[in-house]
Design a protein around this motif. Structure first.
Motif, PDB file in Angstrom:
ATOM      1  N   MET A  18       0.833  -1.206   0.000  1.00  0.00           N
ATOM      2  CA  MET A  18       0.000   0.000   0.000  1.00  0.00           C
ATOM      3  C   MET A  18       0.866   1.253   0.000  1.00  0.00           C
ATOM      4  SD  MET A  18      -3.425  -0.714   2.180  1.00  0.00           S
ATOM      5  CE  MET A  18      -2.849  -1.622   3.579  1.00  0.00           C
ATOM      6  N   LYS A  19       1.906   1.228   0.818  1.00  0.00           N
ATOM      7  CA  LYS A  19       2.781   2.403   0.882  1.00  0.00           C
ATOM      8  C   LYS A  19       3.500   2.611  -0.440  1.00  0.00           C
ATOM      9  CE  LYS A  19       3.523   3.637   5.493  1.00  0.00           C
ATOM     10  NZ  LYS A  19       4.487   4.138   6.473  1.00  0.00           N
ATOM     11  N   ALA A  20       3.933   1.511  -1.060  1.00  0.00           N
ATOM     12  CA  ALA A  20       4.679   1.609  -2.313  1.00  0.00           C
ATOM     13  C   ALA A  20       3.827   2.230  -3.411  1.00  0.00           C
ATOM     14  CB  ALA A  20       5.150   0.219  -2.744  1.00  0.00           C
ATOM     15  N   ASN A  44       1.276   7.799   5.524  1.00  0.00           N
ATOM     16  CA  ASN A  44       1.242   7.282   6.898  1.00  0.00           C
ATOM     17  C   ASN A  44      -0.159   7.432   7.493  1.00  0.00           C
ATOM     18  OD1 ASN A  44       3.896   6.779   6.625  1.00  0.00           O
ATOM     19  ND2 ASN A  44       4.601   8.170   8.257  1.00  0.00           N
ATOM     20  N   ARG A  45      -0.766   8.616   7.198  1.00  0.00           N
ATOM     21  CA  ARG A  45      -2.097   8.876   7.751  1.00  0.00           C
ATOM     22  C   ARG A  45      -3.109   7.851   7.261  1.00  0.00           C
ATOM     23  NH1 ARG A  45      -4.267  13.849   9.469  1.00  0.00           N
ATOM     24  NH2 ARG A  45      -6.041  13.490   8.100  1.00  0.00           N
ATOM     25  N   ASN A  46      -3.004   7.499   5.963  1.00  0.00           N
ATOM     26  CA  ASN A  46      -3.947   6.513   5.419  1.00  0.00           C
ATOM     27  C   ASN A  46      -3.864   5.209   6.200  1.00  0.00           C
ATOM     28  OD1 ASN A  46      -3.234   7.632   2.071  1.00  0.00           O
ATOM     29  ND2 ASN A  46      -4.951   8.163   3.419  1.00  0.00           N
ATOM     30  N   LEU A  69       4.114   3.770  10.753  1.00  0.00           N
ATOM     31  CA  LEU A  69       5.504   4.212  10.682  1.00  0.00           C
ATOM     32  C   LEU A  69       6.421   3.205   9.994  1.00  0.00           C
ATOM     33  CD1 LEU A  69       5.910   5.907  14.172  1.00  0.00           C
ATOM     34  CD2 LEU A  69       5.374   6.949  11.959  1.00  0.00           C
ATOM     35  N   LEU A  70       5.858   2.065   9.544  1.00  0.00           N
ATOM     36  CA  LEU A  70       6.688   1.077   8.847  1.00  0.00           C
ATOM     37  C   LEU A  70       7.307   1.692   7.598  1.00  0.00           C
ATOM     38  CD1 LEU A  70       4.668  -2.283   8.842  1.00  0.00           C
ATOM     39  CD2 LEU A  70       6.925  -1.878   9.836  1.00  0.00           C
ATOM     40  N   GLN A  71       8.596   1.418   7.373  1.00  0.00           N
ATOM     41  CA  GLN A  71       9.223   1.838   6.112  1.00  0.00           C
ATOM     42  C   GLN A  71       8.823   0.821   5.044  1.00  0.00           C
ATOM     43  OE1 GLN A  71      11.190   4.571   5.723  1.00  0.00           O
ATOM     44  NE2 GLN A  71      10.801   5.061   7.897  1.00  0.00           N
TER      45      GLN A  71
END
Lengths: 403, 401
Positions: free
Chosen positions: A308-310, A315-317, A393-395
């Motif tokens: 999802m982050k990629a 972060n908020r999502n 906060l996961l990278q």
């Protein structure tokens, strides 16, 4: 957007149904306990208030004893009140009508059955009968009130008539009070305060108890438009002067209907809060369960979070996604809990009514229901906060690398 | 062998510290609540029992029926009744006392407190035994005293009047002057500790002249059964007062009966509170179940390997049961510690508030029982997940991703 959060959370929850269920069970047990205790407690309070309300607020009770020794204060105290105190009370400004009574726990016999019951001697002069008529808790179900000239006549409370003796009392029956026969001429309507008392004429009571002067208490109705609390103050001052006492040294107590209700409410609220507080411990434990589940979820979905982050999730999502998921866990538990709590307190109400507390109704205010829902949602969110933060906060890189 | 299981469990916890901690947190909150409530309830019961037992169980209390322990009743007990009781079969001695709330003045201050009129003749001992009054300084009342008073420790500490009352001080009780000659040792509750004791005859005079007792206390002769004596005394008093059976206007209670009625009320209150607190233990147990299910899922591969190299179903079952039982028992142990602290804190605040007789109680069975119970909760909660784990097919388990 917010809809997406909800549908994602919903999918994730139904995907792991055993864990979701167990987590929710934790919450709904807690909510059930709290909701049913509060609804029973506030129901009791409402029922009692309603009854007091129906009597009006213009009543004042005066009893001997400093008041700090509870309801038996009058009997325990050396300081007594007499007809002279009643005269002082009657002359006080703001007092509409007032009457004195004596009360004793006495031997009462009906068809060879002996009980010790509260017997009240009430005066039958015109002012006193007016107090009785207007008091609101001495109303009759059948028969008539005592009147001037009555001697060995008695009015009995609801529970005396129907519960005290093996056989029900009827109008026209004769009961024996301290060896003296009294004909029953009236039966009172149910009323929590006077259900278990017998009323006889004051003069007769004075003869039976050999108590020519003393009175156990004075009952006052204030005039229209007078503030009962003000009248109570005036009464205190007047009686203090008459009995020659300084302020703060009263050997009698004056309490308005409002004070009595307020005291009762305070006690009931304290008990309700205390019990609900103990029950709420289980909500804390349920909240810990949510936190645990959410941590596990975050761990299991690390890879998903990475993806999802990629593809651009902020972060908020991610934070919102997990917060809403844990909030739903709480909320769903809360909904089931409220329904169960409703069921339990209805059962409690039914049992109470069976046991004779006919006036009792459990209470479900909008406030209680909405409050519990909001509360359970908040518990879910708060418990999910730390895990959600961890997820947010996961990278992305770390998220992919971690298995 | 059992060691291996335990080692296994510990290793598995170490790998998942956070989850283990949170799961145990759930249990120890619940156990702490139950333990502290039981210890307080038990402590209260002990305090009451102790007070009763220090009085001896061979005592009878006779009061008028109706009202609150005879107060406010039309029936009363007088000198004649007392004499009859003193001479009744099985009774060694009996005494009556009077007790009312009255005004007391020191200087310009006026307060209302309990006044007790105590007999000073040979029946004095019966009453003073029961009331556990000990004169700490000064002297006790004696037969020839009239307007002398012994005061409770609160009066001497200055907690009733602004000024402390000392031996030799003059106080005015219901308009009559009294000299303070003694101070009682603290009894442990504010009401008893702020009372004033005066001679019975003087008290009767002050209270209005009629010698009707608040209660009559009687000593049963050693070796006689108190309830049998109470029964025969009931008959005697009934005949004396000209009453039929079942129409008594007085009641005779043995101390055992009084203790029982107190205990049963306390038991109900305690039961309700503990029942409500125990709800949180159920929730904690569900937490363990949840954790164990998750644990089984995550270790499916591991289970497959263990089975492939020869572990039997019962081995796997034990591994998971011990793991969940362990979660329960450790949670329980910490819970007991927290519960102990809460109980002691409340005991301390009660003592600060003047209730020194109250001690939180931690009998061994409470501690062992809670540990055992938390272990059982853990095992029971882990039961389903453990069975599920033990029934996994090795092939499926190994294939599971």
């Amino acid at each position: 957007m917010i809809f997406d959060y909800f549908s994602l959370a919903f999918k994730s929850l139904t995907g792991r149904s055993v864990r979701t269920w167990l987590t929710m069970i934790g919450i709904f047990i807690g909510i059930t306990a709290v909701v049913s205790l509060i609804s029973l407690g506030s129901g009791l309070q409402d029922s009692i208030n309603a009854e007091f309300e129906s009597m009006g607020k213009n009543r004042i009770m005066i009893t001997p004893g400093g008041g700090q020794f509870g309801p038996q204060g009058g009997e325990m105290s050396i300081g007594k009140m007499t007809e002279q105190d009643l005269n002082v009370v009657r002359k006080t400004k703001g007092v509409d009508v007032a009457t004195g009574y004596i009360s004793k726990s006495s031997k009462v016999k009906f068809k060879d059955e002996l009980k010790f019951l509260d017997v009240w001697g009430f005066a039958t002069d015109s002012e006193s009968t007016e107090v009785v008529d207007r008091s609101g808790f001495l109303e009759l179900e059948k028969g008539r009130q005592l009147k001037q000239g009555d001697r060995f006549k008695a009015i009995v409370g609801d529970s005396i008539a129907y519960d005290s003796f093996d056989k029900e009392l009827r109008i026209g029956d004769t009961i024996d009070v301290e060896g003296q026969g009294f004909k029953i001429i009236g039966i009172q309507k149910p009323s929590t305060m006077t259900d278990s008392s017998i009323r006889i004429p004051l003069e007769v009571a004075r003869e039976i108890y050999d108590s020519p002067e003393e009175i156990s208490g004075i009952f006052v109705l204030t005039s229209e438009g007078e503030e009962p609390a003000m009248v109570a103050d005036r009464l205190k001052r007047g009686l203090r002067r008459f009995r020659n006492l300084d302020e703060g040294e009263e050997d009698f107590s004056v309490s308005t209907a409002e004070q009595t209700i307020a005291q009762l409410n305070t006690i009931l609220s304290l008990v309700t809060i205390f019990l609900s507080g103990i029950a709420a411990i289980s909500l804390v434990v349920g909240g810990i369960g949510i936190m645990n589940t959410m941590y596990t979820t975050v761990l299991e979905r690390t890879r998903e979070i990475g993806i999802m982050k990629a593809i651009g999730a902020t972060n908020r999502n991610i934070l919102f996604l997990f917060l809403i998921e844990s909030g739903i866990l709480g909320l769903a538990g809360g909904i089931v809990g409220i329904m169960l709590g409703f069921g339990i307190s209805k059962i409690g109400e039914f049992i109470a009514i069976q046991m004779g507390a006919a006036f009792f109704r459990s209470s479900f205010s909008v406030f209680l229901i909405v409050g519990s829902l909001v509360f359970s949602f908040v518990i879910g969110m708060v418990s999910g906060a730390l895990p959600a933060r961890q997820a947010a906060l996961l990278q992305p890189v770390e998220a992919f690398r971690g298995k | 062998m059992i060691q291996d299981y335990a080692l296994f469990a510990v290793k598995s916890f170490k790998a998942r510290k956070l989850r283990t901690f949170l799961t145990m947190l759930g249990i120890f909150v619940g156990i702490a609540a139950v333990v502290s409530l039981v210890s307080l309830g038990q402590g209260l019961e002990n305090a009451i029992t102790e007070q009763f037992e220090s009085l001896g169980t061979n005592k009878l209390m006779i009061t008028a029926k109706g009202g609150f322990y005879g107060m406010g009743s039309s029936a009363s007990l007088d000198k004649d009744d007392l004499k009859l009781i003193q001479n009744a079969r099985g009774i060694r001695n009996a005494g009556g006392f009077v007790s009312k709330v009255g005004s007391v003045e020191l200087g310009n201050e006026r307060k209302y407190t309990w006044l007790s009129g105590m007999p000073q003749d040979e029946s004095k001992k019966v009453i003073s035994d029961i009331s556990s009054f000990k004169v700490e300084s000064g002297r006790d009342l004696k037969n020839s005293d009239k307007f002398k008073a012994v005061i409770g420790s609160y009066l001497a500490k200055g907690e009733v009047f602004d000024k402390k009352v000392r031996i030799g001080d003059k106080i005015v009780i219901e308009g009559r002057k009294f000299e303070v000659i003694g101070i009682l040792a603290p009894i442990g509750n504010p009401q008893d500790d702020s009372q004033i004791i005066i001679p019975l005859d003087t008290a009767v005079e002050l209270f209005g002249g009629e010698e009707t007792y608040a209660a009559i206390m009687a000593d049963v002769i050693d070796g006689q059964n108190p309830s049998a004596v109470a029964e025969s005394l009931t008959r005697t008093l009934r005949r004396h007062r000209g009453l039929k059976e079942g129409e008594e206007d007085f009641s005779i209670q043995t101390f055992e009966e009084m203790l029982e009625s107190f205990s049963s009320i306390l038991l109900i209150v305690q039961g309700v509170l503990i029942g409500i607190a125990a709800i949180s233990l159920v929730v904690g147990g569900i937490g363990i179940m949840n954790t164990m299910y998750t644990s089984v899922f995550q270790r499916t591969n591991e289970i497959g390997i263990m089975k492939a190299i020869g572990a039997r179903n019962s081995d796997i079952l034990k591994i998971f049961l011990i793991e969940s039982g362990f979660l329960g028992i450790v949670g329980g142990a910490v819970g007991i510690l927290i519960g102990f602290t809460i109980g002691k804190t409340i005991e301390f605040s009660a003592a600060q508030a003047g209730l020194e007789i109250f001690k939180a109680s931690f009998p061994w069975y409470l501690i062992v029982g809670s540990l055992l119970f938390s272990f059982v909760v853990g095992c029971a909660a882990g039961g389903f997940p453990a069975i599920q784990a033990s029934r996994l097919k090795p092939v499926d388990a190994l294939r599971y991703e």
